[in-house]
Design an enzyme around this catalytic site. Structure first.
Site, PDB file in Angstrom:
ATOM      1  N   LYS A 177      19.215 -13.676 -29.901  1.00 38.91           N
ATOM      2  CA  LYS A 177      17.955 -13.773 -29.161  1.00 38.91           C
ATOM      3  C   LYS A 177      16.792 -13.346 -30.034  1.00 38.91           C
ATOM      4  O   LYS A 177      16.953 -12.519 -30.934  1.00 38.91           O
ATOM      5  CB  LYS A 177      18.010 -12.957 -27.873  1.00 38.91           C
ATOM      6  CG  LYS A 177      17.834 -11.465 -28.050  1.00 38.91           C
ATOM      7  CD  LYS A 177      17.544 -10.823 -26.710  1.00 38.91           C
ATOM      8  CE  LYS A 177      17.001  -9.401 -26.797  1.00 38.91           C
ATOM      9  NZ  LYS A 177      15.673  -9.283 -27.369  1.00 38.91           N
ATOM     10  N   LYS A 235       0.830  -1.217   0.000  1.00 38.43           N
ATOM     11  CA  LYS A 235       0.000   0.000   0.000  1.00 38.43           C
ATOM     12  C   LYS A 235       0.858   1.258   0.000  1.00 38.43           C
ATOM     13  O   LYS A 235       0.469   2.297  -0.511  1.00 38.43           O
ATOM     14  CB  LYS A 235      -0.934  -0.007   1.213  1.00 38.43           C
ATOM     15  CG  LYS A 235      -2.202  -0.790   0.945  1.00 38.43           C
ATOM     16  CD  LYS A 235      -3.285  -0.465   1.938  1.00 38.43           C
ATOM     17  CE  LYS A 235      -2.962  -0.980   3.304  1.00 38.43           C
ATOM     18  NZ  LYS A 235      -4.086  -1.095   4.223  1.00 38.43           N
ATOM     19  N   GLY A 295      19.141  -3.534 -34.568  1.00 39.50           N
ATOM     20  CA  GLY A 295      19.329  -2.686 -35.753  1.00 39.50           C
ATOM     21  C   GLY A 295      20.799  -2.545 -36.121  1.00 39.50           C
ATOM     22  O   GLY A 295      21.148  -2.505 -37.305  1.00 39.50           O
ATOM     23  N   GLU A 330      11.716  -9.353 -28.273  1.00 28.58           N
ATOM     24  CA  GLU A 330      10.749  -9.614 -27.194  1.00 28.58           C
ATOM     25  C   GLU A 330       9.309  -9.571 -27.695  1.00 28.58           C
ATOM     26  O   GLU A 330       8.399 -10.066 -27.037  1.00 28.58           O
ATOM     27  CB  GLU A 330      10.950  -8.632 -26.023  1.00 28.58           C
ATOM     28  CG  GLU A 330      10.425  -7.212 -26.206  1.00 28.58           C
ATOM     29  CD  GLU A 330      11.343  -6.325 -27.051  1.00 28.58           C
ATOM     30  OE1 GLU A 330      12.363  -6.836 -27.560  1.00 28.58           O
ATOM     31  OE2 GLU A 330      11.023  -5.129 -27.204  1.00 28.58           O
ATOM     32  N   GLY A 352      19.587   0.530 -29.398  1.00 32.04           N
ATOM     33  CA  GLY A 352      20.217   1.523 -30.271  1.00 32.04           C
ATOM     34  C   GLY A 352      21.735   1.390 -30.322  1.00 32.04           C
ATOM     35  O   GLY A 352      22.437   2.355 -30.631  1.00 32.04           O
TER      36      GLY A 352
HETATM   37  C1  1AE Z   1      16.516  -2.770 -23.794  1.00 32.76           C
HETATM   38  C2  1AE Z   1      16.252  -3.971 -24.666  1.00 32.76           C
HETATM   39  C3  1AE Z   1      16.684  -3.776 -26.097  1.00 32.76           C
HETATM   40  C4  1AE Z   1      16.007  -4.730 -27.042  1.00 32.76           C
HETATM   41  O1  1AE Z   1      15.432  -5.707 -26.651  1.00 32.76           O
HETATM   42  C5  1AE Z   1      16.028  -4.460 -28.451  1.00 32.76           C
HETATM   43  O2  1AE Z   1      15.192  -5.163 -29.194  1.00 32.76           O
HETATM   44  C6  1AE Z   1      16.870  -3.559 -29.041  1.00 32.76           C
HETATM   45  O3  1AE Z   1      16.899  -3.400 -30.371  1.00 32.76           O
HETATM   46  P1  1AE Z   1      17.903  -2.399 -31.079  1.00 32.76           P
HETATM   47  O4  1AE Z   1      19.300  -2.856 -30.800  1.00 32.76           O
HETATM   48  O5  1AE Z   1      17.666  -1.047 -30.497  1.00 32.76           O
HETATM   49  O6  1AE Z   1      17.582  -2.470 -32.530  1.00 32.76           O
END
Ligand code: 1AE
Length: 399
Positions: free
Chosen positions: A167, A92, A349, A170, A326
Site C-alpha cells: 500500500k 450536540k 519500517g 497515507e 511499528g
Molecule cells: C496505523 C497505520 C500504520 C501506517 O499506516 C504506517 O504507515 C505504519 O508504518 P510503520 O509500519 O510504523 O513503519
C-alpha cells in the site's frame, strides 16, 4: 421497529442517571432543553427516544460515578445515512460534558441500507491466493521526493519478498513525481510481470467532488485496490465509493485523523465503534488500526474489540483487521496470538528497514508467519532462515 440503539458512557456526581437518560432520549428527538407544551401524543409514540438500559459500572472518577446507558432512536427520525444517524445520536450531545459514545446497534432493516465490504475477508483471500495464514502487507516508505523509478524498484522488491499486498503511505498524495495515474499503471505492470496475485493499494486523494471519477478512471487503468483516508473525508464519502459498482476494487480504510475523536478516554467515540463497526458498514474491505504493541500503540482491549467488530457475525461481509504501526517480524507471534489467522500483518519500517532491503524484509515476515502457523518458535525457524535471523537480531522478539 427499525431503530438504532446508542450506548454511552457518562458520569454523574449524584447518580441521577435515569433523569439524565430520559433527558437525552427526549432532548435528541422531539424535545428541547425546556418543556414544549405543544408536544402531541402521536409524536411521543413514534419519535421519542426510548431508554433501553442504565447500568452503573461501580467506577468512581473525578467526574462522578460512571454508568453505561442505552437509548433507542426510531429510524423514523432520520434518513438512512451515517451523517444523519451520527448527528441524531451524538450531535450536540458530543459537545455536552463528559460523555462517550461506545456502541451503536442497528436493527437489520436499517443495517441493510449500508453496503458493507464488496469483497470482505474471503474475497481478499481469493484475490491474493493467500489462504490458511494471516496475509502480509507492506507500506511504501521514503517515497516523498522520489520518482516512479524508485517506486517501481521497491514494488518489485516487496513482491519478490512474498508480500501479498503493498500500500501507499497515507501521506503520499497526488504529486508531480509520482502522480496517481502513473502509480496505478506502474502497479498493474509490475504485478503482472511479477507473476504474483498481489494487490497494490494506491492512495485515493484529492478533492471530495473528484474522488469518484478518479477512482473509476483508476480502475479502468488497472488499479487493484485503494487506500482511503476515510476520517479526513468522512464515513459517507467511503460509503459513496464503496457503493459505486464501477469502483470494483477493495478499499482500505486508514485510521489517520481518527485519534482526534477516539483517543480521549471519556469523550468522543470508542475506537472499536469507528474503526471496527462503522468503517465495515460503510464498505471498507480492510481496516487499519494501531496494534497494542508497536510505535503508535492502542490499548489492547480496544484493538481486540476493533478486530472483533470487523469480523463478528453480521449481514455484511467481514472487514480484514490490520493491526499496524511499528510492526517487525519479532511481533508476528503476539499478533497471531491476539488477532488470529484472519488478520493482516502490516509493516513499513519493518520491511524497508531490513538490512537485506525490502525483499529481505518481506521474506523475513513471510518466514515468521509460516513459522507461527506451523507452531514453530521464531528462534527455531531463524536457525534456518537468514532473513528472519537478521530481523530478529535487529529488532528482537516480542512486545
Ligand atoms: C496505523 C497505520 C500504520 C501506517 O499506516 C504506517 O504507515 C505504519 O508504518 P510503520 O509500519 O510504523 O513503519
Amino acid at each position: 421497529m427499525s431503530e438504532v440503539i446508542a450506548t454511552y458512557r457518562l458520569f454523574d456526581k449524584k447518580s441521577q442517571f435515569e433523569k439524565k437518560a430520559e433527558g437525552i432520549a427526549l432532548g435528541l428527538t422531539i424535545g428541547s432543553w425546556t418543556d414544549l407544551p405543544q408536544l402531541e401524543q402521536e409524536q411521543l409514540k413514534n419519535h421519542k427516544g426510548r431508554v433501553v438500559s442504565i447500568q452503573e459500572t461501580g467506577r468512581e472518577t473525578e467526574n462522578g460515578r460512571e454508568a453505561e446507558i442505552s437509548i433507542a432512536y426510531p429510524a423514523a427520525n432520520f434518513s438512512a445515512d451515517l451523517p444523519a444517524i451520527l448527528v441524531t445520536v451524538f450531535g450536540k450531545l458530543s459537545l455536552d460534558g463528559v460523555i462517550r459514545l461506545i456502541d451503536l446497534k442497528f436493527s437489520d432493516t436499517l443495517a441493510k441500507q449500508f453496503p458493507g465490504p464488496k469483497f470482505g475477508v474471503n474475497g481478499i483471500r481469493e484475490k491474493t491466493g493467500a489462504f490458511n495464514r494471516p496475509l502480509v502487507m507492506s507500506i511504501f516508505k521514503g517515497v516523498i521526493g522520489r520518482d516512479t523509478s524508485y517506486l517501481e524498484k521497491q514494488l518489485y522488491a516487496q513482491l519478490k519478498g512474498g508480500i501479498d499486498i503493498v500500500k501507499d503511505d497515507e501521506i503520499l498524495f497526488d504529486n508531480p513525481l509520482t502522480p496517481f495515474e502513473e502509480r496505478v499503471k506502474l502497479g498493474k505492470r509490475v504485478i503482472q510481470e511479477s507473476g504474483k496475485k498481489a494487490l497494490y493499494a494506491v492512495n485515493l486523494t484529492g478533492r471530495t467532488s473528484e474522488l469518484k471519477e478518479k477512482a473509476r478512471k483508476g480502475v479502468e487503468m488497472g488499479a487493484s485496490a485503494y487506500l482511503f483516508n476515510v476520517f479526513a473525508y468522512g464515513l459517507d464519502v467511503l460509503q459513496e465509493l464503496a457503493e459505486d459498482p464501477a469502483i470494483s476494487v477493495p478499499i482500505m480504510a486508514h485510521p489517520a485523523v481518527s485519534g482526534a475523536f477516539t483517543s480521549a478516554p471519556f469523550h468522543g467515540f470508542s475506537t472499536e465503534l469507528v474503526l471496527g463497526k462503522l468503517v465495515r458498514m460503510a464498505g471498507a474491505d480492510f481496516t487499519l488500526f494501531p496494534s497494542p504493541y508497536g510505535s503508535v500503540a492502542l490499548e489492547r482491549p480496544a484493538a481486540l474489540k476493533t478486530a472483533e467488530m470487523a469480523l463478528e457475525q453480521s449481514i455484511h461481509k467481514q472487514t480484514f483487521p490490520v493491526p499496524s504501526a511499528g510492526i517487525h517480524p519479532g511481533l508476528v507471534p503476539v499478533l497471531y496470538e491476539d488477532f488470529g489467522i484472519n488478520s493482516i500483518i502490516n509493516a513499513g519500517g519493518g520491511v524497508h528497514g531490513h538490512p537485506n532491503g525490502a525483499e529481505g524484509g518481506g521474506r523475513a515476515f513471510r518466514q515468521a508467519v509460516d513459522a507461527v502457523v506451523a507452531g514453530q518458535s521464531l528462534e527455531e525457524a531463524a536457525k534456518e532462515m537468514e532473513d528472519l535471523r537478521t530481523a530478529l537480531h535487529l529488532w528482537g522478539t516480542g512486545k
